[in-house]
Scaffold this motif. Structure first.
Motif, PDB file in Angstrom:
ATOM      1  N   THR A 312      33.092  42.973  45.774  1.00  0.00           N
ATOM      2  CA  THR A 312      33.908  43.460  46.892  1.00  0.00           C
ATOM      3  C   THR A 312      33.873  42.482  48.056  1.00  0.00           C
ATOM      4  O   THR A 312      34.904  42.152  48.654  1.00  0.00           O
ATOM      5  N   ILE A 313      32.683  42.003  48.386  1.00  0.00           N
ATOM      6  CA  ILE A 313      32.533  41.087  49.526  1.00  0.00           C
ATOM      7  C   ILE A 313      33.272  39.782  49.286  1.00  0.00           C
ATOM      8  O   ILE A 313      33.941  39.252  50.178  1.00  0.00           O
ATOM      9  N   VAL A 314      33.183  39.253  48.074  1.00  0.00           N
ATOM     10  CA  VAL A 314      33.877  38.002  47.753  1.00  0.00           C
ATOM     11  C   VAL A 314      35.393  38.210  47.806  1.00  0.00           C
ATOM     12  O   VAL A 314      36.132  37.351  48.307  1.00  0.00           O
ATOM     13  N   TYR A 315      35.866  39.342  47.307  1.00  0.00           N
ATOM     14  CA  TYR A 315      37.302  39.627  47.337  1.00  0.00           C
ATOM     15  C   TYR A 315      37.842  39.544  48.764  1.00  0.00           C
ATOM     16  O   TYR A 315      38.841  38.849  49.034  1.00  0.00           O
ATOM     17  N   PHE A 316      37.182  40.226  49.701  1.00  0.00           N
ATOM     18  CA  PHE A 316      37.685  40.241  51.076  1.00  0.00           C
ATOM     19  C   PHE A 316      37.476  38.888  51.774  1.00  0.00           C
ATOM     20  O   PHE A 316      38.275  38.508  52.635  1.00  0.00           O
ATOM     21  N   GLU A 317      36.433  38.166  51.393  1.00  0.00           N
ATOM     22  CA  GLU A 317      36.240  36.828  51.963  1.00  0.00           C
ATOM     23  C   GLU A 317      37.390  35.904  51.562  1.00  0.00           C
ATOM     24  O   GLU A 317      37.882  35.114  52.377  1.00  0.00           O
ATOM     25  N   LEU A 318      37.838  36.000  50.322  1.00  0.00           N
ATOM     26  CA  LEU A 318      38.964  35.182  49.873  1.00  0.00           C
ATOM     27  C   LEU A 318      40.238  35.561  50.618  1.00  0.00           C
ATOM     28  O   LEU A 318      41.040  34.686  50.979  1.00  0.00           O
ATOM     29  N   LEU A 319      40.436  36.848  50.873  1.00  0.00           N
ATOM     30  CA  LEU A 319      41.587  37.267  51.682  1.00  0.00           C
ATOM     31  C   LEU A 319      41.502  36.674  53.083  1.00  0.00           C
ATOM     32  O   LEU A 319      42.506  36.199  53.629  1.00  0.00           O
ATOM     33  N   ARG A 320      40.306  36.699  53.677  1.00  0.00           N
ATOM     34  CA  ARG A 320      40.135  36.136  55.028  1.00  0.00           C
ATOM     35  C   ARG A 320      40.511  34.658  55.050  1.00  0.00           C
ATOM     36  O   ARG A 320      41.003  34.157  56.062  1.00  0.00           O
ATOM     37  N   ARG A 321      40.250  33.977  53.961  1.00  0.00           N
ATOM     38  CA  ARG A 321      40.522  32.536  53.910  1.00  0.00           C
ATOM     39  C   ARG A 321      41.977  32.222  53.565  1.00  0.00           C
ATOM     40  O   ARG A 321      42.323  31.073  53.341  1.00  0.00           O
ATOM     41  N   GLY A 322      42.798  33.254  53.541  1.00  0.00           N
ATOM     42  CA  GLY A 322      44.228  33.042  53.392  1.00  0.00           C
ATOM     43  C   GLY A 322      44.739  32.975  51.972  1.00  0.00           C
ATOM     44  O   GLY A 322      45.884  32.558  51.746  1.00  0.00           O
ATOM     45  N   TYR A 323      43.932  33.405  51.014  1.00  0.00           N
ATOM     46  CA  TYR A 323      44.374  33.392  49.614  1.00  0.00           C
ATOM     47  C   TYR A 323      45.053  34.698  49.238  1.00  0.00           C
ATOM     48  O   TYR A 323      44.714  35.762  49.753  1.00  0.00           O
ATOM     49  N   GLN A 324      45.992  34.606  48.307  1.00  0.00           N
ATOM     50  CA  GLN A 324      46.400  35.769  47.541  1.00  0.00           C
ATOM     51  C   GLN A 324      45.377  35.901  46.424  1.00  0.00           C
ATOM     52  O   GLN A 324      45.063  34.906  45.755  1.00  0.00           O
ATOM     53  N   VAL A 325      44.864  37.113  46.224  1.00  0.00           N
ATOM     54  CA  VAL A 325      43.757  37.278  45.290  1.00  0.00           C
ATOM     55  C   VAL A 325      44.175  38.202  44.152  1.00  0.00           C
ATOM     56  O   VAL A 325      44.611  39.336  44.379  1.00  0.00           O
ATOM     57  N   PHE A 326      44.029  37.695  42.937  1.00  0.00           N
ATOM     58  CA  PHE A 326      44.393  38.440  41.741  1.00  0.00           C
ATOM     59  C   PHE A 326      43.203  38.510  40.781  1.00  0.00           C
ATOM     60  O   PHE A 326      42.231  37.765  40.913  1.00  0.00           O
ATOM     61  N   ILE A 327      43.318  39.409  39.805  1.00  0.00           N
ATOM     62  CA  ILE A 327      42.401  39.422  38.672  1.00  0.00           C
ATOM     63  C   ILE A 327      43.026  38.520  37.618  1.00  0.00           C
ATOM     64  O   ILE A 327      44.175  38.740  37.212  1.00  0.00           O
TER      65      ILE A 327
END
Length: 405
Positions: A312-327
């Protein structure tokens, strides 16, 4: 006040443009503070106080301003006769059809205004509102504190190790106000329960047709219990129906409630992405609760669930860094996260530890089969770094969170 540099820089990049700056995010994630930081910076840059209109619609002083006409009249009366005026409207969704007033103020030629508004649910950017403001606004999506920001508050003992501070961050969550409270379970859980109830009642029930609070909470608890698992409305429907007293919860109802929870920013959805076919898949997703403190308040804190919390923490960190995040989906295997930003792709696996050889092989396997040249990383809590494997990088999660990339 602690600077939220990432969001402030984005705000400043649109300063003095005709675009309406719309700051959205979970309640108490720091939107109001961001506006106050902006106001402080404007004053320090020489902008006269009379040229800054600052209205917080959660204050009793503005309790009667609940109609867009009254909002428009109030702001027009406060605008100075000459010069640019900065208009800061906090929790503007409290005003019915606020967008009509904001839209008019932003385009009228006899005044020069720079508009900033905040809100705690995505209904304020519904399709109707987006159509009215089309081409005239930019949305700045705000998340609670990153671990790096959390440490800036300096509210924990100086001699506490960074690992223990990270565990505190996980346990009590990342809402800024948590750092101002005594670090005790009962006090923080009471605070988080209040935030959660406010979100459910004000931002979900009051602003949608989904009025069943008990069902909403059951869905949130199901998501928490299945963090890291691919789920669907059908799966949730089947589970909840089996737990009920002969009552069936329809899949369409679950879909509607999930959308409502997303609009209140209490959960985020990560869709699957077919890496080979290079397309986003609309069926079967993962869901993550925005704040780990709220997650723990609802379900209890347990070290045994640490792997899913780290994900969960990594998912939101990637969002903070401006990525679109997928599985990531690669044939029959799955990569925890595929992060896409412009022409860049990065793959991530997240696990508690790689010390067990079977776990190491399991985490390496999906990355090893992807034959491209994009960066591939496995994040864990291990301090003893394992030698990188055929281009797959092993990193400590805390190091990753404290780095800039």
């Amino acid at each position: 006040m602690i600077q939220r540099t990432q969001y402030m820089e984005r705000l400043k990049s649109f300063k003095d443009t005709k675009l309406i700056k719309v700051i959205t995010g979970l309640r108490r994630c720091g939107k109001s503070t961001l506006l106050q930081l902006l106001k402080q910076e404007l004053l320090e840059s020489g902008i006269a106080a009379g040229h800054i209109i600052d209205i917080n619609f959660e204050l009793m002083a503005y309790d009667e301003i609940r109609d867009y006409r009254r909002l428009y009249k109030l702001v027009r009366e406060m605008i100075p006769s000459r010069g640019k005026c900065y208009v800061l409207l906090d929790e503007v969704q409290q005003v019915n059809q606020w967008e009509k007033a904001v839209n008019s103020l932003s385009i009228e030629t006899d005044i020069d205004v720079d508009m900033y508004v905040t809100g705690s649910n995505a209904y304020m950017l519904s399709s109707d509102i987006s159509t009215l403001l089309s081409g005239r606004y930019v949305e700045i999506k705000m998340l609670p504190l990153s671990f790096k920001e959390y440490l800036l508050f300096d509210h924990l003992p100086a001699d506490m190790s960074v690992e223990d501070k990270f565990r505190q961050y996980i346990k009590y969550g990342c809402l800024p106000a948590v750092t101002t409270l005594p670090q005790e379970d009962n006090i923080i859980n009471e605070f988080l329960r209040g935030i959660y109830n406010t979100v459910i009642i004000k931002d979900v029930v009051a602003r949608s047709n989904n009025r069943n609070v008990e069902l909403l909470e059951k869905i949130v608890r199901y998501i928490i219990s299945n963090t890291g698992n691919i789920i669907s409305s059908n799966k949730i429907s089947g589970f909840l129906s089996s737990q009920g007293k002969g009552e069936t919860v329809k899949s369409a109802t679950i879909t509607s409630y999930l959308a409502t929870l997303e609009k209140a920013y209490i959960v985020y959805q990560a869709d699957r992405f077919d890496i080979k076919g290079k397309e986003q898949l609309k069926t079967l997703s993962k869901f993550y609760v925005t704040d780990t403190g709220i997650r723990n308040m609802l379900m209890g804190y347990s070290d045994g669930d640490m792997g899913h919390v780290l994900e969960t923490i990594v998912y939101f960190e990637l969002l903070r860094r401006g990525y679109q995040v997928f599985i990531g989906k690669w044939y029959d295997s799955e990569v925890d996260f595929l992060a896409i930003r412009q022409n860049t792709r990065k793959y991530f696996q997240v696990t508690l530890s790689l010390m067990d050889e079977s776990v190491k092989k399991r985490e390496i396997a999906p990355l090893a089969t992807i034959r491209d040249n994009y960066e591939k990383t496995i994040l864990s809590m291990d301090k003893t770094y394992i030698t990188d494997h055929e281009g797959i990088v092993f990193r400590n999660i805390i190091d990753f969170l404290l780095s800039s990339k």
